[in-house]
Design a protein around this motif. Structure first.
Motif, PDB file in Angstrom:
ATOM      1  N   PRO A  86       0.809  -1.221   0.000  1.00  0.00           N
ATOM      2  CA  PRO A  86       0.000   0.000   0.000  1.00  0.00           C
ATOM      3  C   PRO A  86       0.846   1.277   0.000  1.00  0.00           C
ATOM      4  N   ILE A  87       0.266   2.339  -0.562  1.00  0.00           N
ATOM      5  CA  ILE A  87       0.862   3.674  -0.579  1.00  0.00           C
ATOM      6  C   ILE A  87      -0.161   4.615   0.066  1.00  0.00           C
ATOM      7  N   PHE A  88       0.350   5.478   0.987  1.00  0.00           N
ATOM      8  CA  PHE A  88      -0.545   6.338   1.760  1.00  0.00           C
ATOM      9  C   PHE A  88      -0.278   7.806   1.469  1.00  0.00           C
ATOM     10  N   ASP A  89      -1.241   8.635   1.913  1.00  0.00           N
ATOM     11  CA  ASP A  89      -1.055  10.077   1.794  1.00  0.00           C
ATOM     12  C   ASP A  89      -0.067  10.573   2.844  1.00  0.00           C
ATOM     13  N   ARG A  90       0.158  11.899   2.876  1.00  0.00           N
ATOM     14  CA  ARG A  90       1.169  12.485   3.763  1.00  0.00           C
ATOM     15  C   ARG A  90       0.884  12.189   5.234  1.00  0.00           C
ATOM     16  N   ASP A  91      -0.376  12.092   5.589  1.00  0.00           N
ATOM     17  CA  ASP A  91      -0.731  11.830   6.989  1.00  0.00           C
ATOM     18  C   ASP A  91      -0.644  10.352   7.344  1.00  0.00           C
ATOM     19  N   ALA A  92      -0.360   9.509   6.350  1.00  0.00           N
ATOM     20  CA  ALA A  92      -0.242   8.057   6.553  1.00  0.00           C
ATOM     21  C   ALA A  92      -1.543   7.446   7.055  1.00  0.00           C
ATOM     22  N   GLN A  93      -2.678   8.079   6.725  1.00  0.00           N
ATOM     23  CA  GLN A  93      -3.974   7.592   7.177  1.00  0.00           C
ATOM     24  C   GLN A  93      -4.833   7.066   6.033  1.00  0.00           C
TER      25      GLN A  93
ATOM     26  N   ALA B  22       9.006  22.070  -7.830  1.00  0.00           N
ATOM     27  CA  ALA B  22       9.273  23.113  -8.818  1.00  0.00           C
ATOM     28  C   ALA B  22       8.959  22.625 -10.225  1.00  0.00           C
ATOM     29  N   LEU B  23       9.136  21.336 -10.462  1.00  0.00           N
ATOM     30  CA  LEU B  23       8.866  20.749 -11.781  1.00  0.00           C
ATOM     31  C   LEU B  23       7.440  20.231 -11.897  1.00  0.00           C
ATOM     32  N   GLU B  24       6.636  20.458 -10.838  1.00  0.00           N
ATOM     33  CA  GLU B  24       5.238  20.022 -10.805  1.00  0.00           C
ATOM     34  C   GLU B  24       5.117  18.509 -10.953  1.00  0.00           C
ATOM     35  N   LEU B  25       6.006  17.814 -10.250  1.00  0.00           N
ATOM     36  CA  LEU B  25       5.988  16.353 -10.246  1.00  0.00           C
ATOM     37  C   LEU B  25       5.562  15.867  -8.872  1.00  0.00           C
ATOM     38  N   GLY B  26       4.767  14.815  -8.841  1.00  0.00           N
ATOM     39  CA  GLY B  26       4.428  14.203  -7.581  1.00  0.00           C
ATOM     40  C   GLY B  26       5.609  13.451  -6.999  1.00  0.00           C
ATOM     41  N   VAL B  27       5.541  13.114  -5.697  1.00  0.00           N
ATOM     42  CA  VAL B  27       6.645  12.430  -5.019  1.00  0.00           C
ATOM     43  C   VAL B  27       6.088  11.312  -4.149  1.00  0.00           C
TER      44      VAL B  27
ATOM     45  N   GLU C 141      11.614   8.154  10.836  1.00  0.00           N
ATOM     46  CA  GLU C 141      11.727   8.462   9.402  1.00  0.00           C
ATOM     47  C   GLU C 141      10.413   9.034   8.888  1.00  0.00           C
ATOM     48  N   LEU C 142       9.299   8.442   9.315  1.00  0.00           N
ATOM     49  CA  LEU C 142       7.989   8.920   8.890  1.00  0.00           C
ATOM     50  C   LEU C 142       7.764  10.355   9.332  1.00  0.00           C
ATOM     51  N   GLN C 143       8.152  10.669  10.552  1.00  0.00           N
ATOM     52  CA  GLN C 143       7.947  12.012  11.076  1.00  0.00           C
ATOM     53  C   GLN C 143       8.722  13.050  10.278  1.00  0.00           C
ATOM     54  N   VAL C 144       9.987  12.738   9.948  1.00  0.00           N
ATOM     55  CA  VAL C 144      10.798  13.674   9.169  1.00  0.00           C
ATOM     56  C   VAL C 144      10.167  13.906   7.804  1.00  0.00           C
ATOM     57  N   LEU C 145       9.749  12.853   7.152  1.00  0.00           N
ATOM     58  CA  LEU C 145       9.158  12.984   5.811  1.00  0.00           C
ATOM     59  C   LEU C 145       7.873  13.805   5.848  1.00  0.00           C
ATOM     60  N   GLN C 146       7.069  13.618   6.893  1.00  0.00           N
ATOM     61  CA  GLN C 146       5.830  14.387   6.991  1.00  0.00           C
ATOM     62  C   GLN C 146       6.102  15.870   7.187  1.00  0.00           C
ATOM     63  N   GLU C 147       7.265  16.193   7.746  1.00  0.00           N
ATOM     64  CA  GLU C 147       7.633  17.590   7.963  1.00  0.00           C
ATOM     65  C   GLU C 147       8.185  18.248   6.706  1.00  0.00           C
ATOM     66  N   LEU C 148       8.683  17.433   5.749  1.00  0.00           N
ATOM     67  CA  LEU C 148       9.405  17.993   4.609  1.00  0.00           C
ATOM     68  C   LEU C 148       8.500  18.542   3.507  1.00  0.00           C
TER      69      LEU C 148
ATOM     70  N   PRO D 218       4.687  18.021   0.817  1.00  0.00           N
ATOM     71  CA  PRO D 218       3.617  17.152   0.291  1.00  0.00           C
ATOM     72  C   PRO D 218       4.193  15.973  -0.489  1.00  0.00           C
ATOM     73  N   LEU D 219       3.911  14.800  -0.033  1.00  0.00           N
ATOM     74  CA  LEU D 219       4.368  13.598  -0.712  1.00  0.00           C
ATOM     75  C   LEU D 219       3.533  12.415  -0.247  1.00  0.00           C
ATOM     76  N   GLN D 220       3.676  11.287  -0.977  1.00  0.00           N
ATOM     77  CA  GLN D 220       3.018  10.053  -0.595  1.00  0.00           C
ATOM     78  C   GLN D 220       4.048   9.129   0.038  1.00  0.00           C
ATOM     79  N   LEU D 221       3.573   8.174   0.804  1.00  0.00           N
ATOM     80  CA  LEU D 221       4.457   7.397   1.669  1.00  0.00           C
ATOM     81  C   LEU D 221       4.272   5.903   1.413  1.00  0.00           C
ATOM     82  N   GLN D 222       5.393   5.179   1.465  1.00  0.00           N
ATOM     83  CA  GLN D 222       5.351   3.734   1.237  1.00  0.00           C
ATOM     84  C   GLN D 222       6.475   3.087   2.031  1.00  0.00           C
ATOM     85  N   GLY D 223       6.213   1.959   2.676  1.00  0.00           N
ATOM     86  CA  GLY D 223       7.257   1.255   3.406  1.00  0.00           C
ATOM     87  C   GLY D 223       6.679   0.219   4.338  1.00  0.00           C
TER      88      GLY D 223
END
Length: 553
Positions: free
Chosen positions: A325-332, A506-511, A521-528, A530-535
């Motif tokens: 699964p891949i989640f949103d930034r909030d991992a919810q 800047a390139l209008e690409l999703g991450v 690691e999850l906490q740092v990424l959520q602070e950086l 808008p991105l999606q999360l997987q792991g």
């Protein structure tokens, strides 16, 4: 052309020589030497062989006939055309001169048109003989293939350039018996058939040469002996689609690799090694292709066995897809999943792709697997359709090999229904070098035109990642786990990760950030940003049914 031809005019009469030289000048000849008797003419010829001799028959001391006899004894007539010139044209003299090797006979007084016609005809014959000789120097006259000499020249150039290559010797063990029972023509025809089989698998840069009575050599520049090449050679020696083996059924082969490890070994040594190893294999053996290097031989055989086992597994339905699964930034909230290939091995149990794809990646089977994964993932999407979240995307991994073949866009259009295309993302891994960038770009553009998203996987670890963003049409970057692991305790890594996310924005690409295994690691990424999360922290790869249950199905 005539200006470079060396002509020797031999006549005891100065006026005759003057007229002949004058005629030759008019015909464009510039390299003209003169001799007033046979003795001095012989001395000139022994010092430097001319391209053409105009020789008077009647001369004092040594006449033209006697001079021909000397030239014949010394073996100088074979490649030096001589035109006899004389006021005497009795049949006895003409016949004797022709018997001794003279090309033609002109009677005096010389007529310019006749001289031109005879000289040009002889020089044209000489040019054709030189072409034939050049051909025979580099080609086999029976099969019209390059010969041993031409092959060794090519190998030497590869060695001098430091380029790697594979050299395959294929020995037709029944060539001699066919020649004895049916004749040389039938035996040679068998070699031509074998060459046709090789050419069906060869690239334009490959060379196939005849290096022995019943032996062909196949030179493949920029190729290393491995299980894929071993399979290709075995296919050449196997029967055709109708089970007919023909000439190849009694052939054995050996694969050598270059450049030679020992600097003292040359192209001839490598060819002899391949030919001798090919003769060591029995035509009755189950393995009629041998790799000359014993270490490579064992490795390639193991990889080939794995490749064949994967082919069997695909045919017998042992391959399947798991989904991480891949989640949103909030991992919810579930926003997608990645389809991951697995093999339910009958003996070893469930195998990840790292346990078997290494033997497949460089083979034609890789494209077949890519197409199978797309089809199977599309079928999964169709079965989940009523439960899919609005922005859900299923990520499917593809290799550059599969994309560059050109067949993928058409296959995707055929197997993925229009309503489901917005739910599909195709990922191109950057761990594989894109050899044909224009073909890859064209295929990805066609895929995006279908409404399917394209992602660059393993971003930051592959070949020229920044240039790939510029060249390859894409919508999404998947940041490799190597940038995520340990980011909570590494300020430098955190800044680097932040820069990658900022560049994508800047390139209008999703991450999508991969490989999240710890809460820090999850906490740092959520602070950086808008991105999606997987792991593994958020969800391990699971069967389709478990993922469907997470979606409420």
């Amino acid at each position: 052309m005539n200006a470079d031809v060396h002509v020797l005019v031999v006549d005891d009469n100065e006026n005759n020589r003057f007229m002949l030289v004058r005629y030759l000048h008019r015909l464009g000849f510039r390299q003209i030497a003169e001799a007033d008797d046979g003795t001095s003419a012989l001395a000139r010829i022994r010092e430097s062989r001319p391209d053409l001799v105009l020789l008077d028959v009647i001369m004092p001391d040594m006449d033209g006939v006697q001079m021909l006899e000397v030239l014949r004894r010394e073996g100088r007539m074979g490649d030096m055309p001589v035109i006899m010139v004389s006021a005497h044209d009795t049949s006895e003299i003409v016949v004797r001169c022709i018997e001794l090797g003279a090309e033609d006979y002109l009677t005096k007084p010389i007529q310019t048109p006749m001289l031109r016609a005879r000289v040009m005809a002889i020089l044209e014959k000489r040019r054709l003989r030189e072409i034939e000789l050049e051909f025979l120097t580099h080609f086999d006259p029976d099969t019209r293939l390059p010969n041993r000499h031409a092959l060794i020249e090519r190998i030497e150039r590869l060695v001098a350039g430091g380029r790697r290559f594979a050299l395959i010797a294929i020995s037709c063990r029944n060539h001699g018996s066919i020649a004895l029972s049916s004749g040389e023509d039938d035996a040679t025809a068998g070699l031509r058939v074998l060459n046709d089989r090789i050419q069906a698998s060869a690239l334009p840069t490959d060379i196939v040469a005849r290096v022995g009575d019943g032996t062909l050599a196949w030179l493949l520049p920029d190729v290393s002996p491995d299980h894929v090449l071993l399979r290709a050679v075995e296919d050449v020696l196997s029967g055709d689609a109708h089970g007919r083996a023909g000439i190849a059924s009694d052939c054995t082969a050996a694969i050598a690799s270059g450049p030679p490890v020992d600097a003292g070994e040359g192209a001839g040594d490598l060819l002899r090694l391949a030919m001798s190893e090919a003769m060591r294999v029995s035509p009755e053996s189950s393995e009629r292709v041998l790799i000359a290097d014993s270490a490579l031989r064992n490795e390639a055989r193991e990889a080939l066995a794995m490749l064949r086992d994967v082919e069997r597994a695909l045919a017998e339905g042992e391959l399947l897809l798991y989904f991480q699964p891949i989640f949103d930034r909030d991992a919810q909230r579930l926003v997608g999943a990645e389809a991951l290939l697995r093999w339910m091995h009958p003996v070893r149990g469930l195998l990840p792709p790292g346990a078997f794809l290494g033997a497949v990646e460089a083979s034609p089977l890789m494209e077949t697997l890519d197409l199978w994964v797309v089809t199977t993932a599309s079928q999964a999407l169709a079965s989940w359709q009523r439960y899919l979240p609005e922005d859900f995307r299923l990520h499917v991994n593809l290799t550059a090999h599969g994309i560059m073949s050109g067949r993928l866009p058409g296959h995707v259009e055929q197997v993925v229904p229009m309503p489901l295309r917005r739910n599909l993302t195709l990922e191109l891994t950057e761990r594989v070098h894109v050899v044909d960038m224009p073909a890859c770009v064209g295929a990805l553009q066609q895929i995006r035109a279908l409404g399917i998203q394209v992602a660059l996987d393993d971003f930051g670890t592959g070949f020229s990642s920044l240039s790939h963003i510029n060249l390859l049409p894409c919508d999404l970057l998947k940041i490799d786990r190597s940038f995520v692991t340990g980011v909570q305790g590494d300020p430098k890594r955190r800044r680097l990760l932040s820069s990658l996310i900022g560049m994508a924005q800047a390139l209008e690409l999703g991450v999508v950030a991969e490989g999240i295994e710890h809460g820090d690691e999850l906490q740092v990424l959520q602070e950086l940003g808008p991105l999606q999360l997987q792991g593994y922290l958020l969800g391990r790869p699971m069967p389709a049914g478990e993922l469907l249950a997470r979606m409420g199905g």
